[in-house]
Design a protein around this motif. Sequence first.
Motif, PDB file in Angstrom:
ATOM      1  N   TYR A 122      15.972  11.533  31.330  1.00 19.23           N
ATOM      2  CA  TYR A 122      15.755  12.364  32.531  1.00 19.23           C
ATOM      3  C   TYR A 122      15.707  11.667  33.818  1.00 19.23           C
ATOM      4  O   TYR A 122      16.486  11.813  34.917  1.00 19.23           O
ATOM      5  CB  TYR A 122      14.510  13.226  32.586  1.00 19.23           C
ATOM      6  N   VAL A 141      14.517  16.021  27.561  1.00 17.80           N
ATOM      7  CA  VAL A 141      15.931  16.036  27.259  1.00 17.80           C
ATOM      8  C   VAL A 141      16.082  16.013  25.684  1.00 17.80           C
ATOM      9  O   VAL A 141      17.335  15.959  25.362  1.00 17.80           O
ATOM     10  CB  VAL A 141      16.644  15.154  28.064  1.00 17.80           C
ATOM     11  N   LYS A 169      18.601  11.583  37.179  1.00 19.63           N
ATOM     12  CA  LYS A 169      18.138  11.873  38.643  1.00 19.63           C
ATOM     13  C   LYS A 169      18.396  10.738  39.376  1.00 19.63           C
ATOM     14  O   LYS A 169      18.774  10.987  40.553  1.00 19.63           O
ATOM     15  CB  LYS A 169      16.297  12.084  38.560  1.00 19.63           C
ATOM     16  N   TYR A 215      23.097  16.254  31.738  1.00 22.22           N
ATOM     17  CA  TYR A 215      23.093  15.749  30.529  1.00 22.22           C
ATOM     18  C   TYR A 215      24.315  15.899  29.835  1.00 22.22           C
ATOM     19  O   TYR A 215      24.971  14.876  29.114  1.00 22.22           O
ATOM     20  CB  TYR A 215      21.890  16.340  29.770  1.00 22.22           C
ATOM     21  N   GLN A 261      16.235  23.776  38.194  1.00 27.78           N
ATOM     22  CA  GLN A 261      16.310  22.390  37.867  1.00 27.78           C
ATOM     23  C   GLN A 261      16.547  22.126  36.444  1.00 27.78           C
ATOM     24  O   GLN A 261      17.186  21.143  35.896  1.00 27.78           O
ATOM     25  CB  GLN A 261      15.054  21.599  38.040  1.00 27.78           C
ATOM     26  N   THR A 315      19.890  19.855  35.207  1.00 26.60           N
ATOM     27  CA  THR A 315      19.489  18.702  34.248  1.00 26.60           C
ATOM     28  C   THR A 315      20.361  18.908  32.907  1.00 26.60           C
ATOM     29  O   THR A 315      21.084  18.032  32.248  1.00 26.60           O
ATOM     30  CB  THR A 315      18.032  18.773  33.648  1.00 26.60           C
TER      31      THR A 315
END
Length: 513
Positions: A350, A161, A354, A471, A463, A467
Amino acid sequence: MAIISLARLALGLAALFLARRVYWEATTGAHRRALIKQHGCLPPRKVKQRDPILGIDLFLSNIKAYKEHRLLAFWQSALTDYNAHTLMVTILGQTIYFTDDPENVKTMLATKFDDWSIGSVRIAQFRAFLGMGIFTNEGPAWKHSRDLLRPCFERSQVADVSMMEKHTKRLVEMIPKDGTTVDLAPLFHQLTLDVSTDHLLGRSTNSLDPKAEDNCEEFVEAFEYCQNPAKDNESWFRILTLFLPDRHFNRCVRILQKFVDDIIESEMSSRATKSESTPQRYVLLDELLSQTDDPRRVRSELLNILLAGRDTTASLLTNIFWELPHHPEIMERLRSEMAEHMTGPEPPTYEQLKDMKYLKAIITESQRMYPIVPQNSREATRDTVLPRGGGPDGTWPLLIPKGALVSWLSYSMHRRPDIYGADAETFNPSRWLDGEHHESSPLRPQWGYLPFNGGPRICIGQQFALTETAYTVVRLMQEFATMESRDDDDVWKEKLSITCTSLGGAKVGLTAF
Protein backbone atom coordinates in the motif's frame (compact mmCIF):
# COMPACT_ATOMS: atom_id res chain seq x y z
CA MET A 1 -80.55 25.94 -20.47
CA ALA A 2 -77.62 23.70 -21.44
CA ILE A 3 -75.81 26.64 -23.02
CA ILE A 4 -76.37 28.76 -19.89
CA SER A 5 -75.11 25.93 -17.65
CA LEU A 6 -71.98 25.54 -19.75
CA ALA A 7 -71.41 29.29 -19.67
CA ARG A 8 -71.75 29.30 -15.88
CA LEU A 9 -69.35 26.35 -15.63
CA ALA A 10 -66.83 28.10 -17.84
CA LEU A 11 -67.19 31.32 -15.84
CA GLY A 12 -66.73 29.41 -12.60
CA LEU A 13 -63.61 27.66 -13.88
CA ALA A 14 -62.21 30.97 -15.08
CA ALA A 15 -62.87 32.56 -11.69
CA LEU A 16 -61.22 29.60 -9.95
CA PHE A 17 -58.18 29.82 -12.22
CA LEU A 18 -57.96 33.58 -11.65
CA ALA A 19 -58.22 33.16 -7.87
CA ARG A 20 -55.56 30.48 -7.93
CA ARG A 21 -53.30 32.70 -10.01
CA VAL A 22 -53.82 35.66 -7.68
CA TYR A 23 -52.97 33.45 -4.69
CA TRP A 24 -49.84 32.13 -6.44
CA GLU A 25 -48.67 35.63 -7.30
CA ALA A 26 -49.23 36.78 -3.72
CA THR A 27 -47.28 33.86 -2.24
CA THR A 28 -44.87 31.87 -4.44
CA GLY A 29 -44.59 34.61 -7.04
CA ALA A 30 -43.86 37.27 -4.44
CA HIS A 31 -41.22 35.08 -2.81
CA ARG A 32 -39.48 34.45 -6.13
CA ARG A 33 -39.55 38.11 -7.10
CA ALA A 34 -37.96 38.93 -3.75
CA LEU A 35 -35.21 36.36 -4.35
CA ILE A 36 -34.57 37.75 -7.82
CA LYS A 37 -34.28 41.28 -6.46
CA GLN A 38 -32.18 40.26 -3.46
CA HIS A 39 -29.60 38.34 -5.50
CA GLY A 40 -29.77 40.27 -8.76
CA CYS A 41 -30.88 37.21 -10.77
CA LEU A 42 -31.30 37.31 -14.53
CA PRO A 43 -32.94 34.76 -16.87
CA PRO A 44 -30.74 31.97 -18.26
CA ARG A 45 -29.74 31.30 -21.86
CA LYS A 46 -32.28 29.01 -23.53
CA VAL A 47 -31.64 26.39 -26.18
CA LYS A 48 -33.63 27.17 -29.33
CA GLN A 49 -36.18 24.38 -29.83
CA ARG A 50 -38.73 23.69 -32.52
CA ASP A 51 -41.03 22.46 -29.77
CA PRO A 52 -40.47 24.83 -26.81
CA ILE A 53 -43.56 23.58 -24.93
CA LEU A 54 -43.09 19.79 -24.72
CA GLY A 55 -39.53 19.55 -26.01
CA ILE A 56 -40.20 16.43 -28.07
CA ASP A 57 -37.56 17.51 -30.61
CA LEU A 58 -34.79 17.65 -28.01
CA PHE A 59 -35.94 14.36 -26.48
CA LEU A 60 -35.58 12.65 -29.85
CA SER A 61 -32.19 14.30 -30.42
CA ASN A 62 -31.02 12.94 -27.07
CA ILE A 63 -32.22 9.43 -27.93
CA LYS A 64 -30.48 9.58 -31.30
CA ALA A 65 -27.20 10.77 -29.73
CA TYR A 66 -27.46 8.07 -27.06
CA LYS A 67 -27.96 5.33 -29.64
CA GLU A 68 -24.96 6.64 -31.58
CA HIS A 69 -22.82 6.69 -28.40
CA ARG A 70 -22.21 10.44 -28.50
CA LEU A 71 -24.62 11.86 -25.91
CA LEU A 72 -21.81 13.34 -23.79
CA ALA A 73 -20.24 15.06 -26.77
CA PHE A 74 -23.73 16.23 -27.84
CA TRP A 75 -24.19 18.23 -24.65
CA GLN A 76 -20.61 19.41 -24.59
CA SER A 77 -21.05 20.82 -28.09
CA ALA A 78 -24.36 22.44 -27.11
CA LEU A 79 -22.65 24.44 -24.37
CA THR A 80 -19.79 25.29 -26.73
CA ASP A 81 -22.13 26.37 -29.55
CA TYR A 82 -23.98 28.75 -27.24
CA ASN A 83 -20.70 29.94 -25.68
CA ALA A 84 -22.33 29.20 -22.32
CA HIS A 85 -21.69 27.15 -19.20
CA THR A 86 -25.36 26.97 -18.18
CA LEU A 87 -28.36 26.42 -20.44
CA MET A 88 -32.09 25.93 -19.93
CA VAL A 89 -34.02 23.41 -22.01
CA THR A 90 -37.43 21.72 -22.09
CA ILE A 91 -37.58 17.94 -22.43
CA LEU A 92 -40.92 16.11 -22.30
CA GLY A 93 -42.53 19.16 -20.73
CA GLN A 94 -39.96 19.45 -17.91
CA THR A 95 -37.62 22.40 -17.55
CA ILE A 96 -34.03 21.26 -17.03
CA TYR A 97 -30.90 23.33 -16.48
CA PHE A 98 -27.57 21.96 -17.77
CA THR A 99 -24.32 23.33 -16.38
CA ASP A 100 -20.59 22.68 -16.38
CA ASP A 101 -19.84 25.62 -14.09
CA PRO A 102 -17.79 24.53 -11.02
CA GLU A 103 -19.31 27.26 -8.84
CA ASN A 104 -22.83 26.02 -9.55
CA VAL A 105 -21.80 22.45 -8.78
CA LYS A 106 -20.16 23.54 -5.52
CA THR A 107 -23.34 25.35 -4.53
CA MET A 108 -25.56 22.31 -5.10
CA LEU A 109 -23.28 19.77 -3.48
CA ALA A 110 -21.85 21.78 -0.60
CA THR A 111 -22.67 25.38 0.22
CA LYS A 112 -26.46 24.98 -0.26
CA PHE A 113 -26.63 21.23 0.24
CA ASP A 114 -29.99 21.40 2.06
CA ASP A 115 -31.65 23.15 -0.89
CA TRP A 116 -31.24 20.07 -3.06
CA SER A 117 -32.46 16.49 -3.31
CA ILE A 118 -31.03 13.64 -5.40
CA GLY A 119 -34.44 13.76 -7.09
CA SER A 120 -37.72 11.88 -6.90
CA VAL A 121 -37.25 10.28 -10.33
CA ARG A 122 -33.78 8.97 -9.51
CA ILE A 123 -34.97 7.64 -6.15
CA ALA A 124 -37.88 5.80 -7.77
CA GLN A 125 -35.69 4.34 -10.55
CA PHE A 126 -32.94 3.12 -8.23
CA ARG A 127 -35.22 1.80 -5.52
CA ALA A 128 -36.99 -0.35 -8.09
CA PHE A 129 -33.99 -2.70 -8.12
CA LEU A 130 -31.68 -1.60 -5.31
CA GLY A 131 -34.17 -0.96 -2.54
CA MET A 132 -33.46 1.59 0.19
CA GLY A 133 -29.76 2.20 0.83
CA ILE A 134 -26.99 4.77 0.63
CA PHE A 135 -27.72 5.73 -3.01
CA THR A 136 -31.49 5.96 -2.65
CA ASN A 137 -31.88 7.41 0.85
CA GLU A 138 -31.78 10.99 2.05
CA GLY A 139 -31.77 12.67 5.44
CA PRO A 140 -31.29 10.53 8.60
CA ALA A 141 -31.68 7.25 6.69
CA TRP A 142 -28.84 8.21 4.34
CA LYS A 143 -26.62 9.28 7.25
CA HIS A 144 -27.25 5.94 8.95
CA SER A 145 -26.30 4.03 5.78
CA ARG A 146 -23.13 6.10 5.49
CA ASP A 147 -22.19 5.49 9.12
CA LEU A 148 -22.58 1.75 8.55
CA LEU A 149 -20.22 1.85 5.60
CA ARG A 150 -17.60 4.20 6.98
CA PRO A 151 -15.60 1.55 8.93
CA CYS A 152 -15.31 -0.53 5.72
CA PHE A 153 -13.13 2.17 4.20
CA GLU A 154 -10.92 3.20 7.07
CA ARG A 155 -7.20 3.23 6.31
CA SER A 156 -6.55 -0.05 8.09
CA GLN A 157 -9.09 -1.76 5.85
CA VAL A 158 -7.91 -0.12 2.63
CA ALA A 159 -4.20 -0.69 3.31
CA ASP A 160 -4.61 -4.47 3.53
CA VAL A 161 -3.93 -5.32 -0.12
CA SER A 162 -3.46 -9.05 0.51
CA MET A 163 -7.09 -9.69 -0.37
CA MET A 164 -6.64 -7.84 -3.67
CA GLU A 165 -3.65 -10.00 -4.53
CA LYS A 166 -5.69 -13.19 -4.25
CA HIS A 167 -8.21 -11.99 -6.83
CA THR A 168 -5.74 -10.13 -9.07
CA LYS A 169 -3.67 -13.33 -9.31
CA ARG A 170 -6.73 -15.10 -10.70
CA LEU A 171 -7.24 -12.25 -13.16
CA VAL A 172 -3.68 -12.69 -14.46
CA GLU A 173 -4.26 -16.42 -14.87
CA MET A 174 -7.32 -15.74 -17.05
CA ILE A 175 -5.41 -13.54 -19.52
CA PRO A 176 -3.68 -15.12 -22.55
CA LYS A 177 0.06 -14.54 -22.39
CA ASP A 178 0.98 -15.07 -26.04
CA GLY A 179 -0.46 -11.89 -27.54
CA THR A 180 -3.88 -13.37 -28.28
CA THR A 181 -6.55 -10.66 -28.30
CA VAL A 182 -8.52 -10.42 -25.08
CA ASP A 183 -11.12 -7.93 -23.86
CA LEU A 184 -10.15 -6.97 -20.33
CA ALA A 185 -13.46 -5.20 -19.61
CA PRO A 186 -15.55 -8.25 -18.59
CA LEU A 187 -12.60 -9.61 -16.60
CA PHE A 188 -12.34 -6.30 -14.72
CA HIS A 189 -16.03 -6.51 -13.86
CA GLN A 190 -15.52 -10.01 -12.50
CA LEU A 191 -12.48 -8.86 -10.55
CA THR A 192 -14.23 -5.93 -8.90
CA LEU A 193 -17.27 -8.04 -8.06
CA ASP A 194 -15.03 -10.63 -6.39
CA VAL A 195 -13.09 -7.99 -4.45
CA SER A 196 -16.22 -6.08 -3.40
CA THR A 197 -18.06 -9.12 -2.13
CA ASP A 198 -14.97 -10.35 -0.30
CA HIS A 199 -14.44 -6.95 1.32
CA LEU A 200 -18.06 -6.15 2.18
CA LEU A 201 -19.63 -9.55 2.73
CA GLY A 202 -16.71 -11.48 4.12
CA ARG A 203 -17.00 -14.01 1.31
CA SER A 204 -16.28 -13.60 -2.39
CA THR A 205 -18.36 -14.55 -5.39
CA ASN A 206 -15.11 -15.95 -6.87
CA SER A 207 -16.37 -15.37 -10.39
CA LEU A 208 -12.76 -15.42 -11.70
CA ASP A 209 -12.16 -18.84 -10.18
CA PRO A 210 -12.92 -21.52 -12.80
CA LYS A 211 -13.37 -24.04 -9.98
CA ALA A 212 -16.08 -22.02 -8.26
CA GLU A 213 -19.52 -23.60 -8.16
CA ASP A 214 -21.36 -20.38 -9.00
CA ASN A 215 -19.97 -18.19 -11.77
CA CYS A 216 -22.55 -15.43 -11.09
CA GLU A 217 -23.31 -14.95 -14.79
CA GLU A 218 -27.07 -14.70 -14.24
CA PHE A 219 -26.62 -12.18 -11.43
CA VAL A 220 -24.24 -10.03 -13.51
CA GLU A 221 -26.55 -10.02 -16.54
CA ALA A 222 -29.52 -9.08 -14.37
CA PHE A 223 -27.55 -6.33 -12.63
CA GLU A 224 -26.50 -4.80 -15.95
CA TYR A 225 -30.02 -4.91 -17.40
CA CYS A 226 -31.55 -3.22 -14.36
CA GLN A 227 -29.02 -0.39 -14.62
CA ASN A 228 -29.75 0.22 -18.29
CA PRO A 229 -32.92 -1.38 -19.73
CA ALA A 230 -32.50 0.71 -22.91
CA LYS A 231 -29.15 -0.82 -23.88
CA ASP A 232 -30.66 -3.59 -26.02
CA ASN A 233 -33.28 -1.42 -27.68
CA GLU A 234 -32.64 -1.18 -31.41
CA SER A 235 -35.66 0.80 -32.56
CA TRP A 236 -37.62 3.89 -31.62
CA PHE A 237 -40.63 1.72 -30.78
CA ARG A 238 -38.68 -0.38 -28.30
CA ILE A 239 -37.34 2.75 -26.59
CA LEU A 240 -40.92 3.92 -26.10
CA THR A 241 -41.62 0.63 -24.31
CA LEU A 242 -39.44 1.93 -21.48
CA PHE A 243 -42.51 3.84 -20.35
CA LEU A 244 -44.49 0.59 -20.12
CA PRO A 245 -44.27 -2.29 -17.61
CA ASP A 246 -41.11 -4.35 -18.18
CA ARG A 247 -41.50 -8.02 -17.30
CA HIS A 248 -37.83 -8.76 -17.96
CA PHE A 249 -36.84 -5.98 -15.56
CA ASN A 250 -39.02 -7.50 -12.85
CA ARG A 251 -37.48 -10.92 -13.49
CA CYS A 252 -33.98 -9.44 -13.19
CA VAL A 253 -34.90 -7.78 -9.89
CA ARG A 254 -35.96 -11.16 -8.52
CA ILE A 255 -32.61 -12.64 -9.62
CA LEU A 256 -30.71 -9.88 -7.79
CA GLN A 257 -32.78 -10.33 -4.68
CA LYS A 258 -32.37 -14.10 -4.61
CA PHE A 259 -28.62 -13.87 -5.18
CA VAL A 260 -28.11 -11.59 -2.19
CA ASP A 261 -30.73 -13.34 -0.05
CA ASP A 262 -28.86 -16.62 -0.51
CA ILE A 263 -25.65 -14.98 0.74
CA ILE A 264 -27.48 -13.53 3.74
CA GLU A 265 -29.11 -16.86 4.58
CA SER A 266 -25.78 -18.67 4.29
CA GLU A 267 -24.10 -16.14 6.55
CA MET A 268 -26.85 -16.38 9.15
CA SER A 269 -26.57 -20.17 9.14
CA SER A 270 -22.80 -20.09 9.64
CA ARG A 271 -22.70 -17.40 12.34
CA ALA A 272 -23.26 -19.91 15.12
CA THR A 273 -20.08 -21.77 14.19
CA LYS A 274 -17.83 -18.69 14.09
CA SER A 275 -15.43 -18.20 16.96
CA GLU A 276 -16.26 -14.97 18.77
CA SER A 277 -12.75 -14.87 20.25
CA THR A 278 -11.11 -14.68 16.84
CA PRO A 279 -10.59 -11.01 15.84
CA GLN A 280 -11.98 -10.25 12.42
CA ARG A 281 -11.93 -7.21 10.18
CA TYR A 282 -15.03 -5.08 9.87
CA VAL A 283 -17.50 -6.79 7.52
CA LEU A 284 -20.60 -4.85 6.48
CA LEU A 285 -22.80 -7.93 6.30
CA ASP A 286 -21.93 -8.92 9.88
CA GLU A 287 -22.70 -5.43 11.14
CA LEU A 288 -26.03 -5.31 9.32
CA LEU A 289 -27.08 -8.67 10.74
CA SER A 290 -26.18 -7.51 14.23
CA GLN A 291 -28.47 -4.47 13.87
CA THR A 292 -31.55 -5.93 12.21
CA ASP A 293 -33.24 -9.19 11.38
CA ASP A 294 -35.09 -7.61 8.44
CA PRO A 295 -33.65 -9.38 5.37
CA ARG A 296 -35.04 -6.77 2.98
CA ARG A 297 -33.14 -3.96 4.68
CA VAL A 298 -29.92 -5.99 4.70
CA ARG A 299 -30.37 -6.91 1.04
CA SER A 300 -31.01 -3.30 0.01
CA GLU A 301 -27.92 -1.95 1.76
CA LEU A 302 -25.77 -4.63 0.15
CA LEU A 303 -27.13 -4.11 -3.36
CA ASN A 304 -26.57 -0.36 -3.10
CA ILE A 305 -22.91 -0.66 -2.19
CA LEU A 306 -22.22 -3.55 -4.58
CA LEU A 307 -23.34 -1.32 -7.45
CA ALA A 308 -20.62 1.18 -6.58
CA GLY A 309 -17.96 -1.36 -5.71
CA ARG A 310 -18.28 -3.32 -8.93
CA ASP A 311 -19.16 -0.93 -11.74
CA THR A 312 -17.20 2.19 -10.94
CA THR A 313 -13.78 0.57 -10.46
CA ALA A 314 -14.26 -1.82 -13.39
CA SER A 315 -15.19 1.08 -15.67
CA LEU A 316 -12.15 3.07 -14.53
CA LEU A 317 -9.81 0.13 -15.18
CA THR A 318 -11.35 -0.43 -18.61
CA ASN A 319 -10.83 3.20 -19.60
CA ILE A 320 -7.22 3.16 -18.37
CA PHE A 321 -6.38 0.03 -20.35
CA TRP A 322 -8.11 1.46 -23.40
CA GLU A 323 -5.72 4.43 -23.25
CA LEU A 324 -2.42 2.89 -22.13
CA PRO A 325 -1.72 0.79 -25.26
CA HIS A 326 -2.09 3.96 -27.34
CA HIS A 327 0.76 5.62 -25.39
CA PRO A 328 3.95 3.52 -25.22
CA GLU A 329 5.83 6.48 -23.74
CA ILE A 330 3.39 6.63 -20.81
CA MET A 331 3.75 2.91 -20.15
CA GLU A 332 7.53 3.19 -20.26
CA ARG A 333 7.56 6.03 -17.76
CA LEU A 334 5.22 4.06 -15.50
CA ARG A 335 7.54 1.05 -15.62
CA SER A 336 10.47 3.30 -14.67
CA GLU A 337 8.55 4.63 -11.69
CA MET A 338 7.67 1.09 -10.60
CA ALA A 339 11.35 0.09 -10.79
CA GLU A 340 12.24 3.08 -8.67
CA HIS A 341 9.83 2.17 -5.86
CA MET A 342 9.76 -1.62 -6.06
CA THR A 343 12.42 -4.32 -6.10
CA GLY A 344 11.88 -7.69 -7.71
CA PRO A 345 8.63 -9.31 -8.74
CA GLU A 346 6.91 -9.01 -5.35
CA PRO A 347 3.41 -7.47 -5.38
CA PRO A 348 3.27 -3.80 -4.36
CA THR A 349 2.51 -2.69 -0.84
CA TYR A 350 0.00 0.00 0.00
CA GLU A 351 2.81 2.41 0.88
CA GLN A 352 4.58 1.80 -2.45
CA LEU A 353 1.38 2.49 -4.35
CA LYS A 354 0.89 5.76 -2.47
CA ASP A 355 4.42 6.88 -3.40
CA MET A 356 3.94 6.42 -7.16
CA LYS A 357 2.97 9.90 -8.31
CA TYR A 358 2.93 9.14 -12.02
CA LEU A 359 0.66 6.14 -11.47
CA LYS A 360 -1.70 8.42 -9.56
CA ALA A 361 -1.52 10.94 -12.41
CA ILE A 362 -2.54 8.28 -14.95
CA ILE A 363 -5.57 7.32 -12.88
CA THR A 364 -6.47 10.96 -12.29
CA GLU A 365 -6.19 11.80 -15.98
CA SER A 366 -8.42 8.87 -16.93
CA GLN A 367 -11.06 10.09 -14.48
CA ARG A 368 -10.76 13.57 -15.94
CA MET A 369 -11.25 12.58 -19.56
CA TYR A 370 -13.67 9.74 -18.90
CA PRO A 371 -15.47 10.45 -15.60
CA ILE A 372 -17.18 7.30 -14.40
CA VAL A 373 -20.34 9.29 -13.62
CA PRO A 374 -20.15 11.87 -16.43
CA GLN A 375 -23.52 13.44 -15.66
CA ASN A 376 -25.45 13.85 -12.43
CA SER A 377 -28.34 15.94 -11.22
CA ARG A 378 -30.13 17.48 -8.27
CA GLU A 379 -33.73 18.59 -7.75
CA ALA A 380 -34.43 21.85 -5.94
CA THR A 381 -36.35 21.26 -2.70
CA ARG A 382 -37.17 24.96 -2.42
CA ASP A 383 -36.77 28.11 -4.49
CA THR A 384 -33.04 28.72 -4.53
CA VAL A 385 -30.28 30.56 -6.38
CA LEU A 386 -27.20 29.41 -8.28
CA PRO A 387 -24.29 31.90 -8.35
CA ARG A 388 -23.92 31.86 -12.15
CA GLY A 389 -25.88 31.12 -15.29
CA GLY A 390 -28.11 34.18 -15.62
CA GLY A 391 -27.92 37.00 -18.13
CA PRO A 392 -26.62 37.07 -21.70
CA ASP A 393 -23.06 36.23 -20.61
CA GLY A 394 -24.06 33.70 -17.94
CA THR A 395 -22.21 35.49 -15.13
CA TRP A 396 -25.25 36.65 -13.16
CA PRO A 397 -27.06 34.70 -10.41
CA LEU A 398 -29.83 32.39 -11.57
CA LEU A 399 -33.13 31.62 -9.83
CA ILE A 400 -33.97 27.91 -9.69
CA PRO A 401 -37.63 27.28 -8.77
CA LYS A 402 -38.64 24.49 -6.41
CA GLY A 403 -38.95 21.15 -8.22
CA ALA A 404 -36.64 22.15 -11.09
CA LEU A 405 -33.89 19.75 -12.16
CA VAL A 406 -30.28 20.89 -12.58
CA SER A 407 -27.89 18.52 -14.32
CA TRP A 408 -24.16 19.06 -14.14
CA LEU A 409 -21.94 17.66 -16.88
CA SER A 410 -18.63 16.47 -15.45
CA TYR A 411 -17.58 15.24 -18.89
CA SER A 412 -17.80 18.76 -20.28
CA MET A 413 -16.44 20.46 -17.15
CA HIS A 414 -13.38 18.18 -17.15
CA ARG A 415 -12.59 19.26 -20.72
CA ARG A 416 -12.86 23.02 -20.35
CA PRO A 417 -9.78 24.65 -21.94
CA ASP A 418 -9.96 27.58 -19.51
CA ILE A 419 -9.41 25.09 -16.65
CA TYR A 420 -7.17 22.44 -18.21
CA GLY A 421 -5.45 24.29 -21.04
CA ALA A 422 -5.53 24.11 -24.81
CA ASP A 423 -4.76 20.37 -24.71
CA ALA A 424 -7.83 19.58 -22.59
CA GLU A 425 -8.98 16.96 -25.13
CA THR A 426 -5.64 15.14 -24.92
CA PHE A 427 -4.75 12.30 -22.55
CA ASN A 428 -1.79 13.80 -20.69
CA PRO A 429 -1.07 12.52 -17.14
CA SER A 430 1.80 14.99 -16.80
CA ARG A 431 -0.66 17.84 -16.40
CA TRP A 432 -1.16 16.65 -12.80
CA LEU A 433 2.55 16.78 -11.90
CA ASP A 434 3.96 20.00 -10.54
CA GLY A 435 6.24 21.76 -12.99
CA GLU A 436 5.32 19.61 -16.01
CA HIS A 437 2.14 21.11 -17.44
CA HIS A 438 2.90 23.75 -20.00
CA GLU A 439 -0.35 25.64 -19.56
CA SER A 440 -0.73 25.89 -15.81
CA SER A 441 1.58 24.63 -13.12
CA PRO A 442 0.63 23.47 -10.62
CA LEU A 443 -2.86 22.46 -11.79
CA ARG A 444 -5.50 23.05 -9.11
CA PRO A 445 -8.97 22.68 -10.66
CA GLN A 446 -10.77 22.34 -7.28
CA TRP A 447 -14.51 21.93 -8.04
CA GLY A 448 -13.67 21.77 -11.75
CA TYR A 449 -12.55 18.17 -11.17
CA LEU A 450 -15.21 15.95 -9.65
CA PRO A 451 -14.61 12.22 -10.13
CA PHE A 452 -16.09 11.22 -6.76
CA ASN A 453 -18.82 13.83 -6.27
CA GLY A 454 -18.31 16.38 -3.50
CA GLY A 455 -19.73 17.83 -0.31
CA PRO A 456 -21.49 15.66 2.30
CA ARG A 457 -22.34 12.97 -0.30
CA ILE A 458 -18.77 12.59 -1.56
CA CYS A 459 -17.95 8.97 -2.38
CA ILE A 460 -17.06 7.25 0.87
CA GLY A 461 -15.16 4.45 -0.87
CA GLN A 462 -12.92 6.52 -3.12
CA GLN A 463 -9.64 5.52 -1.45
CA PHE A 464 -10.53 1.85 -1.67
CA ALA A 465 -11.42 2.23 -5.37
CA LEU A 466 -8.20 4.12 -6.12
CA THR A 467 -6.10 1.56 -4.25
CA GLU A 468 -7.76 -1.34 -6.07
CA THR A 469 -7.24 0.42 -9.41
CA ALA A 470 -3.58 1.23 -8.72
CA TYR A 471 -2.89 -2.29 -7.47
CA THR A 472 -4.42 -3.88 -10.58
CA VAL A 473 -2.52 -1.58 -12.96
CA VAL A 474 0.80 -2.34 -11.30
CA ARG A 475 0.23 -6.10 -11.18
CA LEU A 476 -0.62 -6.26 -14.89
CA MET A 477 2.40 -4.14 -15.75
CA GLN A 478 4.53 -6.51 -13.67
CA GLU A 479 3.23 -9.62 -15.40
CA PHE A 480 3.20 -8.49 -19.03
CA ALA A 481 6.12 -7.12 -21.02
CA THR A 482 4.15 -5.80 -23.99
CA MET A 483 0.65 -4.44 -24.42
CA GLU A 484 -0.82 -3.79 -27.86
CA SER A 485 -4.19 -2.21 -28.63
CA ARG A 486 -6.53 -4.45 -30.62
CA ASP A 487 -9.46 -2.05 -30.63
CA ASP A 488 -11.22 -1.60 -33.95
CA ASP A 489 -11.51 2.15 -33.40
CA ASP A 490 -8.77 4.53 -32.24
CA VAL A 491 -11.43 6.96 -30.96
CA TRP A 492 -12.89 6.36 -27.52
CA LYS A 493 -16.68 6.01 -27.59
CA GLU A 494 -19.01 6.08 -24.64
CA LYS A 495 -21.03 3.21 -23.22
CA LEU A 496 -23.52 4.85 -20.89
CA SER A 497 -25.59 3.33 -18.12
CA ILE A 498 -25.41 4.51 -14.51
CA THR A 499 -21.66 4.62 -15.07
CA CYS A 500 -19.68 5.27 -18.24
CA THR A 501 -16.98 3.18 -19.85
CA SER A 502 -15.42 2.49 -23.23
CA LEU A 503 -17.90 1.11 -25.75
CA GLY A 504 -15.27 -1.21 -27.21
CA GLY A 505 -14.09 -2.39 -23.81
CA ALA A 506 -10.31 -2.79 -23.53
CA LYS A 507 -9.25 -5.15 -26.30
CA VAL A 508 -5.52 -5.81 -26.07
CA GLY A 509 -2.84 -8.33 -26.88
CA LEU A 510 -0.55 -9.04 -23.93
CA THR A 511 2.76 -10.87 -23.91
CA ALA A 512 4.25 -12.16 -20.66
CA PHE A 513 7.86 -11.58 -19.61
